[in-house]
Design a protein around this motif. Structure first.
Motif, mmCIF file in Angstrom:
data_model
loop_
_atom_site.group_PDB
_atom_site.id
_atom_site.type_symbol
_atom_site.label_atom_id
_atom_site.label_comp_id
_atom_site.label_asym_id
_atom_site.label_seq_id
_atom_site.Cartn_x
_atom_site.Cartn_y
_atom_site.Cartn_z
ATOM 1 N N VAL A 226 1.405 -0.627 0.386
ATOM 2 C CA VAL A 226 0.013 0.224 0.202
ATOM 3 C C VAL A 226 0.599 1.576 0.188
ATOM 4 C CG1 VAL A 226 -1.629 -0.931 1.356
ATOM 5 C CG2 VAL A 226 -0.105 0.018 2.677
ATOM 6 N N ASN A 227 0.547 2.290 -0.465
ATOM 7 C CA ASN A 227 1.532 3.577 -0.301
ATOM 8 C C ASN A 227 0.411 4.547 0.949
ATOM 9 O OD1 ASN A 227 1.670 3.624 -3.291
ATOM 10 N ND2 ASN A 227 -0.139 3.499 -3.142
ATOM 11 N N VAL A 228 1.878 4.526 1.835
ATOM 12 C CA VAL A 228 1.402 4.903 3.136
ATOM 13 C C VAL A 228 2.457 6.768 3.077
ATOM 14 C CG1 VAL A 228 1.800 5.852 5.529
ATOM 15 C CG2 VAL A 228 0.552 3.595 4.402
ATOM 16 N N ILE A 229 1.928 8.025 2.844
ATOM 17 C CA ILE A 229 2.498 9.136 3.390
ATOM 18 C C ILE A 229 2.182 9.733 5.098
ATOM 19 C CG2 ILE A 229 2.839 11.617 3.302
ATOM 20 C CD1 ILE A 229 3.082 10.582 -0.104
ATOM 21 N N ALA A 230 2.737 9.299 5.924
ATOM 22 C CA ALA A 230 2.091 9.752 7.177
ATOM 23 C C ALA A 230 2.908 11.124 7.752
ATOM 24 C CB ALA A 230 2.617 8.568 8.159
ATOM 25 N N ALA A 231 2.362 11.708 8.733
ATOM 26 C CA ALA A 231 3.098 13.334 8.831
ATOM 27 C C ALA A 231 2.009 12.998 10.308
ATOM 28 C CB ALA A 231 3.258 14.199 7.509
ATOM 29 N N GLY A 232 2.549 14.852 10.890
ATOM 30 C CA GLY A 232 2.008 15.711 12.162
ATOM 31 C C GLY A 232 1.099 15.650 11.688
ATOM 32 N N THR A 233 -0.014 16.133 10.724
ATOM 33 C CA THR A 233 -1.096 16.576 10.573
ATOM 34 C C THR A 233 -1.019 15.933 9.479
ATOM 35 O OG1 THR A 233 -0.630 18.840 9.628
ATOM 36 C CG2 THR A 233 -0.065 19.114 11.746
ATOM 37 N N ASP A 234 -2.930 15.944 9.104
ATOM 38 C CA ASP A 234 -4.105 15.266 7.676
ATOM 39 C C ASP A 234 -2.750 16.210 6.375
ATOM 40 O OD1 ASP A 234 -4.630 13.131 8.892
ATOM 41 O OD2 ASP A 234 -7.083 14.477 9.412
ATOM 42 N N ALA A 235 -2.910 18.012 7.356
ATOM 43 C CA ALA A 235 -2.428 18.505 5.897
ATOM 44 C C ALA A 235 -1.392 18.977 5.448
ATOM 45 C CB ALA A 235 -2.859 20.451 6.474
ATOM 46 N N GLU A 236 -0.335 18.623 6.595
ATOM 47 C CA GLU A 236 0.746 18.539 5.875
ATOM 48 C C GLU A 236 1.471 17.260 5.223
ATOM 49 O OE1 GLU A 236 5.698 18.769 5.537
ATOM 50 O OE2 GLU A 236 3.662 19.835 5.818
ATOM 51 N N ALA A 237 0.603 15.851 5.757
ATOM 52 C CA ALA A 237 0.687 14.567 4.642
ATOM 53 C C ALA A 237 0.104 15.008 3.345
ATOM 54 C CB ALA A 237 0.294 13.910 5.388
ATOM 55 N N ASN A 238 -0.968 15.399 3.309
ATOM 56 C CA ASN A 238 -1.744 15.635 2.225
ATOM 57 C C ASN A 238 -0.929 16.756 0.847
ATOM 58 O OD1 ASN A 238 -4.168 14.542 2.070
ATOM 59 N ND2 ASN A 238 -4.421 15.531 3.368
ATOM 60 N N ARG A 239 0.070 17.594 1.249
ATOM 61 C CA ARG A 239 0.437 18.354 1.087
ATOM 62 C C ARG A 239 1.677 17.458 0.772
ATOM 63 N NH1 ARG A 239 5.777 21.247 1.001
ATOM 64 N NH2 ARG A 239 5.287 23.634 -0.130
ATOM 65 N N LEU A 240 2.268 16.714 0.934
ATOM 66 C CA LEU A 240 3.994 15.669 0.554
ATOM 67 C C LEU A 240 3.161 15.277 -0.006
ATOM 68 C CD1 LEU A 240 5.212 14.661 4.369
ATOM 69 C CD2 LEU A 240 6.033 16.339 2.463
ATOM 70 N N ALA A 241 1.843 14.632 -0.132
ATOM 71 C CA ALA A 241 0.801 13.780 -1.090
ATOM 72 C C ALA A 241 1.282 14.452 -2.711
ATOM 73 C CB ALA A 241 -0.220 13.309 -1.095
ATOM 74 N N THR A 242 1.176 15.588 -2.824
ATOM 75 C CA THR A 242 1.226 16.393 -4.070
ATOM 76 C C THR A 242 2.579 15.576 -5.073
ATOM 77 O OG1 THR A 242 2.444 17.696 -3.190
ATOM 78 C CG2 THR A 242 -0.667 18.182 -3.814
ATOM 79 N N SER A 243 4.018 15.113 -4.229
ATOM 80 C CA SER A 243 4.759 14.797 -5.336
ATOM 81 C C SER A 243 4.129 13.339 -5.964
ATOM 82 C CB SER A 243 6.246 14.975 -4.210
ATOM 83 O OG SER A 243 6.324 16.084 -3.781
#
Length: 336
Positions: A226-243
């Motif tokens: 599965v794909n997992v992108i975890a961060a301190g907040t939902d907003a930060e993770a969603n921003r990282l996911a744009t890459s």
């Protein structure tokens, strides 16, 4: 916990992603750093996938790169997720992985896939006179098993090194075809739900229902990526996911690019159709804070009952990437 009452193993799939402004050599160093990081965290496996003719993926010479990773780590299992067997003579694969297993005993896995791992033009360049390869995948797997068996020592063609070594073979799949094969051969089965989730549940059901015990495995054993992108907040993770989304958009549009830095939003970058297509193919993606990812992954393991989880993360910033895997390990340890 897994259905066997023990902690569910957690593993990594890495493609040696090449970042914008970087080189494949940089990608290799980043991959080794990631492998060393997850080894310390207690991950079980670090697998790398064979892809070709993709500017964002540097793991094309997979067996060579696995030697680099294994040589820079101590205990984590290192393997292919996978070797696209129709691209290679089974004897060569047996020799390559026999060499790896001789150098790094009890640490090498051999995951096998039937797809080319590339476009059709590149597949023809890889396979030359074997343009129909892929239809004989079961026979190729059997040939490879024969080269790795001790009984092959009386054969006219032998894999040295490789013969008689204990190299676990996995069958990889993104559809139901390989589920039937893995079940019939009594081999562990790994599903590529990180990019092809549509037939995940059907494939797992087929594999479990049709599994035949073998000398390699007494009961079905499943893993899903599965794909997992975890961060301190939902907003930060969603921003990282744009890459990740931008990378995938390039695949949809046929305009391949290296993994780029994140942006604030995908709004206006992709159209409605492209967004829907991405969401469908990336539905087994868990992006957000620890709480958000944990809830999503718990539902996933409840629904699939997989024995092992494998994760991949296309994150541009390497420190954020390392942190994501660190957060994921804590999450996985709490899954029931």
């Amino acid at each position: 916990m897994s259905k066997h009452g023990i902690k569910r193993p957690l593993s990594v799939l890495d493609l040696a992603p090449v970042l914008e402004g970087n080189t494949p050599a940089d990608a290799f160093r980043n991959s080794l750093r990631l492998a060393q990081h997850v080894e310390k965290l207690g991950y079980k496996r670090f697998w790398m996938a064979e892809h070709h003719n993709m500017v964002s993926v540097a793991s094309s010479a997979t067996a060579v790169l696995l030697g680099y990773i294994a040589g820079g780590t101590q205990s984590i299992r290192v393997g292919s997720g996978g070797i696209m067997l129709p691209n290679h003579a089974p004897l060569v694969v047996a020799e390559q992985f026999g060499t790896l297993a001789s150098l790094y005993p009890d640490r090498i896995d051999l995951g096998l896939g039937r797809a080319p791992g590339t476009d059709q033009v590149t597949a023809r360049a890889l396979r030359r006179d074997r343009l129909g390869a892929g239809h004989d995948f079961p026979e190729q797997v059997q040939e490879l098993q024969q080269y790795l068996s001790f009984d092959n020592h009386t054969s006219a063609v032998r894999a040295i090194p490789g013969e008689g070594l204990d190299i676990p073979i996995w069958i990889l799949g993104s559809s139901t075809d390989s589920a039937y094969l893995a079940a019939a051969m009594g081999l562990p089965y790994a599903f590529a739900s990180h990019f092809a989730p549509a037939q995940l549940h059907a494939a797992l059901k087929i594999y479990r229902q049709h599994f035949k015990p073998s000398e390699f495995l007494s009961a079905p054993y499943t893993m899903a990526c599965v794909n997992v992108i975890a961060a301190g907040t939902d907003a930060e993770a969603n921003r990282l996911a744009t890459s990740f989304y931008q990378l995938f958009l390039g695949i949809i549009r046929g305009k391949l690019r290296r993994l780029g830095p994140p942006i604030d939003s995908m709004e206006g970058v992709w159209n409605e159709y492209e967004a829907a297509h991405a969401q469908q193919m990336l539905s087994c993606s868990f992006i957000g804070s620890v709480d958000t990812v944990e809830k999503g992954l718990q539902r996933f393991v409840d629904e699939t009952q997989v024995d092992e989880l494998m994760s991949t993360a296309h994150i541009y910033d390497q420190e954020a990437r390392l942190l994501s895997y660190e957060l994921l390990k804590g999450i996985a340890d709490r899954l029931v």
